[in-house]
Scaffold this active site. Structure first.
Site, PDB file in Angstrom:
ATOM      1  N   ASP A 269       0.876  -1.188   0.000  1.00  0.00           N
ATOM      2  CA  ASP A 269       0.000   0.000   0.000  1.00  0.00           C
ATOM      3  C   ASP A 269       0.905   1.228   0.000  1.00  0.00           C
ATOM      4  O   ASP A 269       2.118   1.134   0.229  1.00  0.00           O
ATOM      5  CB  ASP A 269      -0.909   0.014   1.242  1.00  0.00           C
ATOM      6  CG  ASP A 269      -1.825   1.235   1.278  1.00  0.00           C
ATOM      7  OD1 ASP A 269      -2.302   1.659   0.208  1.00  0.00           O
ATOM      8  OD2 ASP A 269      -2.054   1.791   2.373  1.00  0.00           O
ATOM      9  N   SER A 270       0.298   2.381  -0.227  1.00  0.00           N
ATOM     10  CA  SER A 270       1.079   3.619  -0.167  1.00  0.00           C
ATOM     11  C   SER A 270       1.664   3.846   1.227  1.00  0.00           C
ATOM     12  O   SER A 270       2.774   4.342   1.374  1.00  0.00           O
ATOM     13  CB  SER A 270       0.188   4.808  -0.545  1.00  0.00           C
ATOM     14  OG  SER A 270      -0.917   4.876   0.339  1.00  0.00           O
TER      15      SER A 270
ATOM     16  N   CYS B 257      -4.590  -1.610  -1.538  1.00  0.00           N
ATOM     17  CA  CYS B 257      -4.823  -0.205  -1.876  1.00  0.00           C
ATOM     18  C   CYS B 257      -5.940  -0.146  -2.918  1.00  0.00           C
ATOM     19  O   CYS B 257      -5.769  -0.637  -4.042  1.00  0.00           O
ATOM     20  CB  CYS B 257      -3.537   0.401  -2.439  1.00  0.00           C
ATOM     21  SG  CYS B 257      -3.728   2.114  -2.943  1.00  0.00           S
TER      22      CYS B 257
ATOM     23  N   CYS C 111     -11.053   2.588   1.260  1.00  0.00           N
ATOM     24  CA  CYS C 111      -9.635   2.979   1.317  1.00  0.00           C
ATOM     25  C   CYS C 111      -9.077   2.322   2.574  1.00  0.00           C
ATOM     26  O   CYS C 111      -9.676   2.443   3.655  1.00  0.00           O
ATOM     27  CB  CYS C 111      -9.500   4.499   1.413  1.00  0.00           C
ATOM     28  SG  CYS C 111      -7.813   5.048   1.785  1.00  0.00           S
TER      29      CYS C 111
ATOM     30  N   HIS D  94      -6.599   2.975   4.410  1.00  0.00           N
ATOM     31  CA  HIS D  94      -6.234   3.881   5.505  1.00  0.00           C
ATOM     32  C   HIS D  94      -7.398   4.024   6.494  1.00  0.00           C
ATOM     33  O   HIS D  94      -7.191   4.161   7.698  1.00  0.00           O
ATOM     34  CB  HIS D  94      -5.856   5.262   4.960  1.00  0.00           C
ATOM     35  CG  HIS D  94      -4.417   5.352   4.526  1.00  0.00           C
ATOM     36  ND1 HIS D  94      -3.925   4.649   3.455  1.00  0.00           N
ATOM     37  CD2 HIS D  94      -3.372   6.051   5.034  1.00  0.00           C
ATOM     38  CE1 HIS D  94      -2.623   4.934   3.322  1.00  0.00           C
ATOM     39  NE2 HIS D  94      -2.276   5.784   4.263  1.00  0.00           N
TER      40      HIS D  94
HETATM   41  N1  DGL Z   1      -4.796   3.162   1.236  1.00  0.00           N
HETATM   42  C1  DGL Z   1      -4.983   3.469  -0.134  1.00  0.00           C
HETATM   43  C2  DGL Z   1      -6.350   3.091  -0.665  1.00  0.00           C
HETATM   44  O1  DGL Z   1      -6.882   2.076  -0.225  1.00  0.00           O
HETATM   45  C3  DGL Z   1      -4.445   4.800  -0.629  1.00  0.00           C
HETATM   46  C4  DGL Z   1      -4.588   5.997   0.224  1.00  0.00           C
HETATM   47  C5  DGL Z   1      -3.723   7.124  -0.316  1.00  0.00           C
HETATM   48  O2  DGL Z   1      -2.499   6.941  -0.311  1.00  0.00           O
HETATM   49  O3  DGL Z   1      -4.300   8.129  -0.780  1.00  0.00           O
HETATM   50  O4  DGL Z   1      -6.888   3.709  -1.530  1.00  0.00           O
END
Ligand code: DGL
Length: 217
Positions: A8-9, A71, A177, A179
């Site tokens: 993931d990011s 992600c 997301c 996060h």
């Molecule tokens: N966690 C990621 C997602 O599921 C990306 C969040 C980000 O870096 O903007 O989309």
């Protein structure tokens, strides 16, 4: 030993790593992130390809039996391109539009996701395919990944976004997301006041991961 790569990011994927470790405790789980370039949610598919391909190649070369792309932004925009370039099986994560649309009683759901996910053709396809006739609210959560990454959580903002969609009539909220998995409990507590359900795809993704690895469910 089974080796699972997770990408993931930033910290979103770490929540998924924790869930995988709980479910498959004897696997070797390798986590890769790209904190220098977080957030991914405001990047174009081309930019994402440039960033993600080398990282997945690295995980693949480390001998991972499967890689979870934890992600939604990457999955919904470029996973088919990535699958053409990476031979290791890739398991993506995308907003659970189908189960949300199938269970709503009010005919209204809310999807909390990044701008990249909300703009993607895959997400448009999911809505068209599974949420025809269902109203889909897309609250502006674009600042949340950075807010969560930098541990500067604005609880008022979260409450106001979630309360707004619940008051509008959404009875299912999709966390689109990874996060946002870190604030799942907070979101669930607010949603509960309105009898609204909150869903996210960790468990179905782990079930798919086990199928791919040939492990028992
Ligand atoms: N966690 C990621 C997602 O599921 C990306 C969040 C980000 O870096 O903007 O989309």
């Amino acid at each position: 030993m089974t080796k699972i790569g997770v990408f993931d990011s930033g910290v979103g994927g770490q929540a998924v790593v924790d869930a995988i470790k709980r479910s498959i405790p004897d696997a070797d789980v390798v986590y890769a992130d790209d904190k220098a370039n977080v957030p991914y949610g405001n990047k174009t598919p081309e930019e994402l390809k440039q960033l993600v391909l080398p990282i997945l190649n690295m995980l693949s070369k480390q001998g991972c039996d499967a890689i979870v792309v934890a992600c939604n932004s990457v999955t919904t925009t470029i996973i088919s391109d990535l699958r053409q370039k990476i031979s290791t099986p890739l398991i993506g994560m995308e907003p659970m539009v189908k189960p949300a649309a199938a269970t709503t009683e009010t005919g209204m759901i809310a999807v909390c996701a990044t701008p990249a996910t909300l703009k993607s053709t895959r997400y448009a396809w999911l809505k068209q395919q599974y949420a025809d006739g269902v109203e889909v609210l897309e609250p502006d959560c674009s600042a949340w990944p950075y807010m969560i990454e930098s541990k500067q959580i604005d609880h008022n903002k979260i409450r106001s976004r979630i309360a707004d969609v619940c008051e509008a009539g959404a009875d299912v909220i999709v966390l689109g997301c990874t996060h946002y998995h870190w604030i799942e409990k907070e979101i669930k507590d607010i949603a509960k006041e309105y009898k609204t359900t909150v869903i996210q795809p960790e468990q179905p993704v782990i079930a798919q991961l086990k199928r791919v690895l040939g492990l028992r469910p």
